[in-house]
Design a protein around this motif. Sequence first.
Motif, short mmCIF file in Angstrom:
data_model
loop_
_atom_site.label_atom_id
_atom_site.label_comp_id
_atom_site.label_asym_id
_atom_site.label_seq_id
_atom_site.Cartn_x
_atom_site.Cartn_y
_atom_site.Cartn_z
N GLY A 1 -51.12 20.93 16.61
CA GLY A 1 -50.39 21.14 15.36
C GLY A 1 -49.54 19.97 14.93
N ALA A 2 -49.88 18.79 15.38
CA ALA A 2 -49.06 17.61 15.06
C ALA A 2 -49.06 17.29 13.57
CB ALA A 2 -49.55 16.40 15.85
N ALA B 1 -45.37 16.96 13.72
CA ALA B 1 -45.10 15.57 14.12
C ALA B 1 -45.99 14.63 13.31
CB ALA B 1 -45.31 15.40 15.61
N SER B 2 -45.96 14.79 12.01
CA SER B 2 -46.87 14.03 11.15
C SER B 2 -46.61 12.52 11.20
CB SER B 2 -46.81 14.53 9.71
OG SER B 2 -45.50 14.38 9.19
N THR B 3 -45.37 12.13 11.34
CA THR B 3 -45.05 10.70 11.40
C THR B 3 -45.66 10.06 12.63
OG1 THR B 3 -42.99 11.05 10.18
CG2 THR B 3 -43.18 9.00 11.44
N ARG C 1 -44.02 16.82 20.75
CA ARG C 1 -43.12 17.33 19.69
C ARG C 1 -43.69 18.58 19.06
NH1 ARG C 1 -40.21 12.13 17.07
NH2 ARG C 1 -38.86 11.83 18.87
N SER C 2 -44.98 18.68 18.97
CA SER C 2 -45.62 19.85 18.38
C SER C 2 -45.48 21.07 19.27
CB SER C 2 -47.10 19.58 18.12
OG SER C 2 -47.24 18.54 17.19
N GLU C 3 -45.50 20.84 20.56
CA GLU C 3 -45.44 21.93 21.52
C GLU C 3 -44.02 22.36 21.84
OE1 GLU C 3 -47.67 20.22 24.72
OE2 GLU C 3 -49.59 20.79 23.84
N ALA C 4 -43.03 21.58 21.41
CA ALA C 4 -41.62 21.89 21.72
C ALA C 4 -41.09 23.03 20.88
CB ALA C 4 -40.76 20.65 21.52
#
Length: 95
Positions: free
Chosen positions: A44-45, A49-51, A92-95
């Motif tokens: 799901g980045a 976490a697109s950047t 970051r996506s999994e956090a």
Amino acid sequence: MKRTLSLCVLATLLAGCAAAPKLSAPNQQILDAGSALANADQAGATTHASTELRIATQKLEGARKAVADGHMVLARRYAEQARLEAELAQLRSEA
């Protein structure tokens, strides 16, 4: 005399360049970066976490371009940076 010396120096330099080892493409590092990008995308980045995902994609593209241009050291560096950015995006996506 000067001309002979110049030719000897030139011949020595050319021989040294010819003997330099040719670096191979960092194929495994590029594959690893691509896998890390796919994992980040699945986590799901693109949303979370697109950047980091964008930076990883740009670095991977840079690695591929560097290989095409014959810059193997730079390609390896970009591929490793791409993998790290993709792993950060996944975390970051999994956090």
